[in-house]
Write an enzyme that holds these catalytic residues in place. Structure first.
Site, PDB file in Angstrom:
ATOM      1  N   GLU A  61       3.534  17.999  -6.264  1.00 23.44           N
ATOM      2  CA  GLU A  61       2.565  16.910  -6.198  1.00 23.44           C
ATOM      3  C   GLU A  61       1.413  17.298  -5.277  1.00 23.44           C
ATOM      4  OE1 GLU A  61       2.703  12.086  -5.817  1.00 23.44           O
ATOM      5  OE2 GLU A  61       3.937  13.219  -4.403  1.00 23.44           O
ATOM      6  N   GLU A  82       9.910   3.959  -3.283  1.00 22.12           N
ATOM      7  CA  GLU A  82       8.898   4.283  -4.289  1.00 22.12           C
ATOM      8  C   GLU A  82       8.216   5.544  -3.779  1.00 22.12           C
ATOM      9  OE1 GLU A  82       6.079   5.208  -6.117  1.00 22.12           O
ATOM     10  OE2 GLU A  82       4.895   3.570  -5.285  1.00 22.12           O
ATOM     11  N   LYS A 122       4.855  -2.227   8.291  1.00 22.41           N
ATOM     12  CA  LYS A 122       4.163  -1.139   8.988  1.00 22.41           C
ATOM     13  C   LYS A 122       3.256  -0.407   8.012  1.00 22.41           C
ATOM     14  CE  LYS A 122       5.369   3.106   9.814  1.00 22.41           C
ATOM     15  NZ  LYS A 122       4.034   3.770   9.637  1.00 22.41           N
ATOM     16  N   GLU A 149       9.631  -2.579  -7.880  1.00 20.02           N
ATOM     17  CA  GLU A 149       8.660  -3.529  -7.365  1.00 20.02           C
ATOM     18  C   GLU A 149       8.025  -4.200  -8.570  1.00 20.02           C
ATOM     19  OE1 GLU A 149       7.351  -2.449  -3.227  1.00 20.02           O
ATOM     20  OE2 GLU A 149       6.601  -0.719  -4.354  1.00 20.02           O
ATOM     21  N   ASN A 165      -2.725   4.925   0.291  1.00 21.55           N
ATOM     22  CA  ASN A 165      -3.584   4.927  -0.903  1.00 21.55           C
ATOM     23  C   ASN A 165      -3.902   3.516  -1.411  1.00 21.55           C
ATOM     24  OD1 ASN A 165      -0.905   4.626  -1.668  1.00 21.55           O
ATOM     25  ND2 ASN A 165      -1.065   5.964  -3.461  1.00 21.55           N
ATOM     26  N   GLY A 207       6.009   6.074  -0.204  1.00 18.21           N
ATOM     27  CA  GLY A 207       5.491   7.273   0.445  1.00 18.21           C
ATOM     28  C   GLY A 207       6.098   8.537  -0.118  1.00 18.21           C
ATOM     29  N   SER A 208       6.208   9.555   0.718  1.00 19.52           N
ATOM     30  CA  SER A 208       6.633  10.880   0.269  1.00 19.52           C
ATOM     31  C   SER A 208       8.150  10.983   0.122  1.00 19.52           C
ATOM     32  CB  SER A 208       6.150  11.947   1.252  1.00 19.52           C
ATOM     33  OG  SER A 208       6.872  11.858   2.474  1.00 19.52           O
ATOM     34  N   VAL A 209       8.581  11.954  -0.660  1.00 24.44           N
ATOM     35  CA  VAL A 209      10.017  12.193  -0.857  1.00 24.44           C
ATOM     36  C   VAL A 209      10.709  12.573   0.454  1.00 24.44           C
ATOM     37  CG1 VAL A 209      11.713  13.673  -2.009  1.00 24.44           C
ATOM     38  CG2 VAL A 209       9.776  12.770  -3.298  1.00 24.44           C
ATOM     39  N   PRO A 210      10.179  13.500   1.262  1.00 22.61           N
ATOM     40  CA  PRO A 210      10.868  13.853   2.512  1.00 22.61           C
ATOM     41  C   PRO A 210      11.063  12.661   3.443  1.00 22.61           C
ATOM     42  CG  PRO A 210       9.205  15.506   1.995  1.00 22.61           C
ATOM     43  CD  PRO A 210       8.999  14.377   1.041  1.00 22.61           C
ATOM     44  N   THR A 211      10.029  11.816   3.572  1.00 21.80           N
ATOM     45  CA  THR A 211      10.158  10.635   4.423  1.00 21.80           C
ATOM     46  C   THR A 211      11.146   9.647   3.824  1.00 21.80           C
ATOM     47  OG1 THR A 211       7.877  10.934   5.160  1.00 21.80           O
ATOM     48  CG2 THR A 211       8.900   8.815   5.622  1.00 21.80           C
ATOM     49  N   CYS A 236       0.555   8.028  -6.673  1.00 26.64           N
ATOM     50  CA  CYS A 236       1.872   8.637  -6.863  1.00 26.64           C
ATOM     51  C   CYS A 236       2.269   8.783  -8.327  1.00 26.64           C
ATOM     52  CB  CYS A 236       2.934   7.830  -6.122  1.00 26.64           C
ATOM     53  SG  CYS A 236       2.912   6.074  -6.540  1.00 26.64           S
TER      54      CYS A 236
END
Length: 463
Positions: A360, A223, A149, A437, A126, A201-205, A257
């Site tokens: 989300e 984050e 990355k 951050e 994003n 990124g996402s919570v699962p990752t 987010c």
């Protein structure tokens, strides 16, 4: 590069284990040089990188719009925040210091703030360029190297950042870019020479990255996602509150987010607020993101567009009312016909237990929920696993501070929303992650403290 929605922009090879190792080893060699430079020397290089970004603002913003699909208007703001971030941390680089502590008998101790080594940054799609600056700014200021990355959906603009750092004079390899998906990220997280991981990124990752980092005792900054509350009290400036709700929901096509997607509105102004927010939402100009008057571009890809549409369909099935938008949008320009456009959506008649209110969506979907009392809305606002952000609109400044103090969220806004000055720390509570951050706080997460104890007399031995 040119606007070509729905078509392939370019192809990049994914970095495998060998390429990741080369990037890390290159960064490790550059770290030896960079970490021995004074803070003022690092400051000058970072200021030069900021100058180049500022000078090439239009070119980079155009690249970012094509990279991501957001409007050129927003992309310019992202690039401005990016160079400001590097300027801010350049200013801090020369001031990083420990402290001296006097001990009995003329002895003393002191602390040293030292870099970690090779840090890994993993970005989201994003805010590709901005996130890379948010992570590399404090990392480089503290004397670290970074391997970054980007998301495989937005691989382009971060490569330009790497070129800019090189032009500015950082040691070769200090900021390296690797491309790829989950496998590349796994190689980075498990590499023995990586000292720290910062992920957006996402919570699962985020959970998977934390698990991988734990095996190497590597510190992480996470984050992650959010389902943030925006609370509109009846004594607020209505026009300002409506603007705040639009800012809290529709920036970058709603793919933010910290968006305030649960809009709690005091019941006595519910109808008035809803009518006005629907009217303003319907006026949002959608289309070619490179046009100056466009305010909403395309979503990131077809699967994500379908996912957002699925949330809206489910919301209707659960009893929510689509007050406007939510349907696909096909611009008049034939070259945009395959783009991933949709009209921004406002949902009414929402309940706290609906999926659209709990999960989300990460798209341009606002859910409006009525409330009656301050205590009630605070309790409902906190009834979520997330805790990234929260906002309050009211003319009563005491109430504003009281409510944000009660919100379980890391980033709170009073009478504004989605403002991200680089001087202020950004990060979440609960499942929205940890670490910070931006601001001086980020220095803590990209450095480590060494304590030195100096004895000026004889050792007092117990033997």
């Amino acid at each position: 590069l040119k606007t070509c929605p729905g078509r392939v922009l370019c192809k990049l090879p994914c970095s495998g284990e060998k390429e990741v190792d080369l990037a890390v080893q290159s960064a490790k060699a550059a770290f030896k040089i960079w970490s021995q430079m004074s803070g003022m020397e690092r400051c000058r290089v970072m200021l030069e990188a900021a100058r180049i970004i500022r000078e090439q603002r239009e070119e980079i913003a155009t690249m970012e719009t094509i990279n991501n699909g957001k409007s050129i208007f927003e992309a310019r703001v992202d690039i401005d925040i990016s160079w400001q971030c590097l300027e801010y941390y350049a200013g801090l680089a020369g001031s990083l210091a420990g402290e001296h502590v006097q001990l009995p008998g003329g002895s003393f101790g002191y602390t040293r703030r030292e870099p970690l080594g090779v840090c890994v940054g993993i970005g989201a799609w994003n805010y590709p360029f901005q996130i890379a600056c948010w992570k590399s700014g404090p990392a480089l200021a503290c004397g670290n190297a970074m391997v970054f990355k980007p998301s495989p959906f937005t691989p382009i603009s971060v490569v330009r950042l790497a070129e800019i750092f090189t032009e500015a004079g950082v040691p070769k390899g200090l900021f390296n870019v690797v491309q790829g998906g989950a496998a590349t990220g796994q190689f980075l997280c498990q590499h023995p020479d990586v000292a720290k991981i910062s992920f957006t990124g996402s919570v699962p990752t985020g959970m998977k990255i934390m698990e991988m980092a734990a095996k190497g005792i590597k510190p992480v900054t996470l984050e992650l996602g959010g389902k943030s509350p925006l609370i509109i009290f009846s004594d607020s400036d209505l026009d300002n509150a409506v603007k705040g709700a639009l800012m809290a929901n529709f920036l970058t096509q709603g793919e933010v987010c910290c968006n305030g997607t649960r809009v709690f509105v005091e019941r006595k102004i519910l109808d008035t607020f809803t009518k006005e927010v629907v009217k303003c939402t319907q006026k949002i100009k959608i289309g070619d993101p490179l046009l100056e008057d466009t305010r909403m571009g395309a979503l990131i890809n077809r699967p994500h567009l379908n996912r957002v549409q699925g949330f809206i369909k489910q919301a209707k099935e659960q009893g929510a009312e689509v007050l406007c938008g939510g349907d696909l949008y096909v611009p008049d320009d034939p070259k945009l016909k395959n783009g991933y456009f949709m009209r921004p959506c406002v949902l009414g008649n929402c309940k706290d237990d609906m999926t659209c209110v709990k999960e989300e969506i990460f798209g341009p979907v606002m859910a409006i929920l009525p409330f009656d009392t301050e205590d009630e809305v605070v309790e409902r606002a906190n009834a979520t696993k997330f805790g990234l952000a929260g906002g309050v609109f009211t003319r009563d400044i005491q109430k504003a501070h009281r409510v944000v103090a009660a919100l379980k969220a890391g980033m709170c806004f009073i009478n504004n929303y989605n403002v991200s000055p680089v001087e202020l720390p950004f990060g979440g509570y609960k499942s929205s992650g940890f670490g910070r951050e931006n601001g001086r706080a980020a220095i803590e997460y990209y450095s480590q403290l060494k304590t030195v104890c100096v004895e000026m007399g004889d050792v007092e031995s117990v033997f």
